[in-house]
Write a protein that holds these residues in place. Structure first.
Motif, PDB file in Angstrom:
ATOM      1  N   LYS A 212       0.803  -1.138  -0.205  1.00 25.58           N
ATOM      2  CA  LYS A 212      -0.209   0.041  -0.143  1.00 25.58           C
ATOM      3  C   LYS A 212       0.760   1.306  -0.068  1.00 25.58           C
ATOM      4  N   GLN A 213       0.224   2.496  -0.705  1.00 35.09           N
ATOM      5  CA  GLN A 213       1.077   3.672  -0.635  1.00 35.09           C
ATOM      6  C   GLN A 213      -0.087   4.580  -0.241  1.00 35.09           C
ATOM      7  N   VAL A 214       0.317   5.586   0.492  1.00 33.24           N
ATOM      8  CA  VAL A 214      -0.536   6.587   0.934  1.00 33.24           C
ATOM      9  C   VAL A 214      -0.040   7.926   0.802  1.00 33.24           C
ATOM     10  N   CYS A 218       3.024  15.324   5.891  1.00 33.72           N
ATOM     11  CA  CYS A 218       3.762  14.796   6.847  1.00 33.72           C
ATOM     12  C   CYS A 218       3.221  15.862   8.130  1.00 33.72           C
ATOM     13  N   ASP A 219       2.406  15.248   9.052  1.00 36.25           N
ATOM     14  CA  ASP A 219       1.779  16.413  10.063  1.00 36.25           C
ATOM     15  C   ASP A 219       2.732  16.493  11.296  1.00 36.25           C
ATOM     16  N   SER A 220       2.508  15.156  12.045  1.00 36.77           N
ATOM     17  CA  SER A 220       3.172  15.003  13.343  1.00 36.77           C
ATOM     18  C   SER A 220       3.710  13.594  13.692  1.00 36.77           C
ATOM     19  N   ILE A 221       4.075  13.437  14.990  1.00 38.94           N
ATOM     20  CA  ILE A 221       4.204  12.219  15.423  1.00 38.94           C
ATOM     21  C   ILE A 221       3.353  11.996  16.535  1.00 38.94           C
ATOM     22  N   SER A 222       2.784  10.696  16.760  1.00 36.26           N
ATOM     23  CA  SER A 222       2.061  10.413  17.911  1.00 36.26           C
ATOM     24  C   SER A 222       2.940  10.330  19.240  1.00 36.26           C
ATOM     25  N   PHE A 228       1.736  10.738  11.566  1.00 39.34           N
ATOM     26  CA  PHE A 228       0.282  11.173  11.410  1.00 39.34           C
ATOM     27  C   PHE A 228       0.384  11.865  10.143  1.00 39.34           C
ATOM     28  N   LEU A 229      -0.231  11.476   9.111  1.00 37.12           N
ATOM     29  CA  LEU A 229      -0.447  12.095   7.708  1.00 37.12           C
ATOM     30  C   LEU A 229      -1.615  12.749   7.444  1.00 37.12           C
ATOM     31  N   LYS A 230      -1.889  13.966   6.942  1.00 40.36           N
ATOM     32  CA  LYS A 230      -3.120  14.560   6.700  1.00 40.36           C
ATOM     33  C   LYS A 230      -3.450  14.371   5.251  1.00 40.36           C
ATOM     34  N   GLN A 235      -8.161  14.351   6.700  1.00 36.17           N
ATOM     35  CA  GLN A 235      -8.385  13.271   7.517  1.00 36.17           C
ATOM     36  C   GLN A 235      -7.022  13.017   8.154  1.00 36.17           C
ATOM     37  N   LYS A 236      -6.793  12.822   9.331  1.00 41.88           N
ATOM     38  CA  LYS A 236      -5.588  12.527   9.834  1.00 41.88           C
ATOM     39  C   LYS A 236      -5.247  10.802   9.807  1.00 41.88           C
ATOM     40  N   ILE A 237      -4.421  10.183   9.127  1.00 40.57           N
ATOM     41  CA  ILE A 237      -4.281   8.686   9.256  1.00 40.57           C
ATOM     42  C   ILE A 237      -2.936   8.578  10.060  1.00 40.57           C
ATOM     43  N   GLU A 238      -2.879   7.506  10.984  1.00 43.35           N
ATOM     44  CA  GLU A 238      -2.106   7.185  11.756  1.00 43.35           C
ATOM     45  C   GLU A 238      -0.971   5.964  11.144  1.00 43.35           C
ATOM     46  N   ILE A 239       0.204   5.974  10.887  1.00 45.69           N
ATOM     47  CA  ILE A 239       0.812   4.920  10.242  1.00 45.69           C
ATOM     48  C   ILE A 239       1.844   4.731  11.156  1.00 45.69           C
ATOM     49  N   ALA A 240       1.831   3.221  11.637  1.00 45.77           N
ATOM     50  CA  ALA A 240       2.943   2.656  12.361  1.00 45.77           C
ATOM     51  C   ALA A 240       4.180   2.356  11.911  1.00 45.77           C
ATOM     52  N   THR A 241       4.150   1.657  10.747  1.00 43.22           N
ATOM     53  CA  THR A 241       5.405   1.308  10.042  1.00 43.22           C
ATOM     54  C   THR A 241       5.474   1.752   8.623  1.00 43.22           C
ATOM     55  N   GLY A 242       6.425   1.760   7.993  1.00 42.71           N
ATOM     56  CA  GLY A 242       6.750   1.956   6.460  1.00 42.71           C
ATOM     57  C   GLY A 242       7.913   2.713   6.086  1.00 42.71           C
ATOM     58  N   VAL A 243       7.976   3.320   4.951  1.00 44.71           N
ATOM     59  CA  VAL A 243       9.050   3.837   4.431  1.00 44.71           C
ATOM     60  C   VAL A 243       8.421   5.316   3.784  1.00 44.71           C
ATOM     61  N   ILE A 244       8.962   6.398   4.060  1.00 41.05           N
ATOM     62  CA  ILE A 244       8.839   7.537   3.246  1.00 41.05           C
ATOM     63  C   ILE A 244       9.301   7.636   1.966  1.00 41.05           C
ATOM     64  N   LEU A 245       8.716   7.762   0.770  1.00 37.07           N
ATOM     65  CA  LEU A 245       9.445   7.578  -0.553  1.00 37.07           C
ATOM     66  C   LEU A 245      10.049   8.855  -0.976  1.00 37.07           C
ATOM     67  N   ASN A 246       9.833   9.662  -0.552  1.00 36.94           N
ATOM     68  CA  ASN A 246      10.679  10.925  -0.915  1.00 36.94           C
ATOM     69  C   ASN A 246      11.883  11.055  -0.498  1.00 36.94           C
TER      70      ASN A 246
END
Ligand code: BTN
Length: 247
Positions: A212-214, A218-222, A228-230, A235-246
């Motif tokens: 999955k890619q979303v 880049c909003d903030s850190i829990s 947290f991604l807006k 909507q604010k989405i919480e992502i626990a694991t992954g890699v930023i592609l930038n």
């Protein structure tokens, strides 16, 4: 678990990977101490998501910290982020301006200068933490061109050579302090430092998690270290694991 503040050191001239060695030898390492395993040369350095990690003899810092924590400690998921904080503090001490690319890459001038790989093994009633860091210290331009992503080194930014041992010792001194904060107070106590050094804050990013890619801002850190991604829909989405592609 409070640890003896003295560190045991094991150094190899050549090894496949300091993380692999630590995982395979966890049963013979002192569970009450921190063991720092370093290598002049790694022949099969590993990164996150089974990526290869390229290092260069006497120019790269390749180190794995092995220690034990109680099983199911709530902060296990934050240990790699913790080392990214210590690395950030250490590079700041040396006059650099590092950023943390969530969850735990270190960037200088938007290019990767260090990567961290955290693996957990079970040792009787404890969790053995195998926390590896690769830092491009005196890596030169010819070396950098062999790395398949935008990368830099302390040498390329500062135009001077650094003593690998001094860089390691400084990093370890911050790490010992940060680890005892994490163990006693949890990630919340380190959260603001982490968020203040977050790369891409307020910028559009794409995060890959498995297939999955979303995308979003880049909003903030829990308080527990998730991202947290807006989204466009606010909507604010919480992502626990992954890699930023930038890059
Ligand atoms: C990443 O950026 O994906 C993580 C890179 C971690 C590299 C270090 S170098 C020391 C230790 N030994 C390894 O094989 N990997 C880690």
């Amino acid at each position: 678990m409070s640890k003896d503040k003295t560190i045991n050191y094991i150094h190899f001239e050549t090894i496949d990977s300091t993380n692999t060695w630590a995982k395979n030898h966890a049963s013979i390492l002192d569970p009450h101490k921190i063991t720092c395993i370093t290598a002049k040369e790694q022949t099969a350095g590993r990164g996150r998501f089974k990526n290869q990690w390229l290092s260069f003899p006497e120019k790269s810092l390749c180190a794995t910290l092995y220690f034990c924590v109680p099983k199911n400690s709530s902060y296990i998921q934050n240990l790699a982020q913790l080392l990214s904080i210590s690395c950030c503090k250490s590079l700041t001490h040396f006059g650099f301006t590092p950023k943390i690319k969530w969850p735990n890459d270190i960037l200088l001038n938007e290019k990767k200068v260090a990567g961290i790989l955290c693996e957990i093994t079970q040792v009787e009633e404890l969790s053995g933490v195998v926390l590896g860091i690769g830092l491009n210290v005196n890596v030169d331009q010819t070396n950098i061109e062999q790395i398949n992503q935008p990368a830099t080194s302390l040498f390329l930014i500062s135009k001077k050579e650094w003593n690998l041992e001094k860089v390691l010792q400084n990093l370890l001194s911050y790490f010992l302090e940060d680890l005892s904060t994490l163990e006693s107070k949890g990630f919340q106590a380190l959260h603001s430092y982490y968020e203040e050094h977050l790369a891409f804050k307020g910028m559009p990013i794409t995060v890959k998690n498995g297939d999955k890619q979303v995308s979003g801002i880049c909003d903030s850190i829990s308080p527990l270290g998730s991202l947290f991604l807006k989204t466009k829909e606010d909507q604010k989405i919480e992502i626990a694991t992954g890699v930023i592609l930038n890059s």
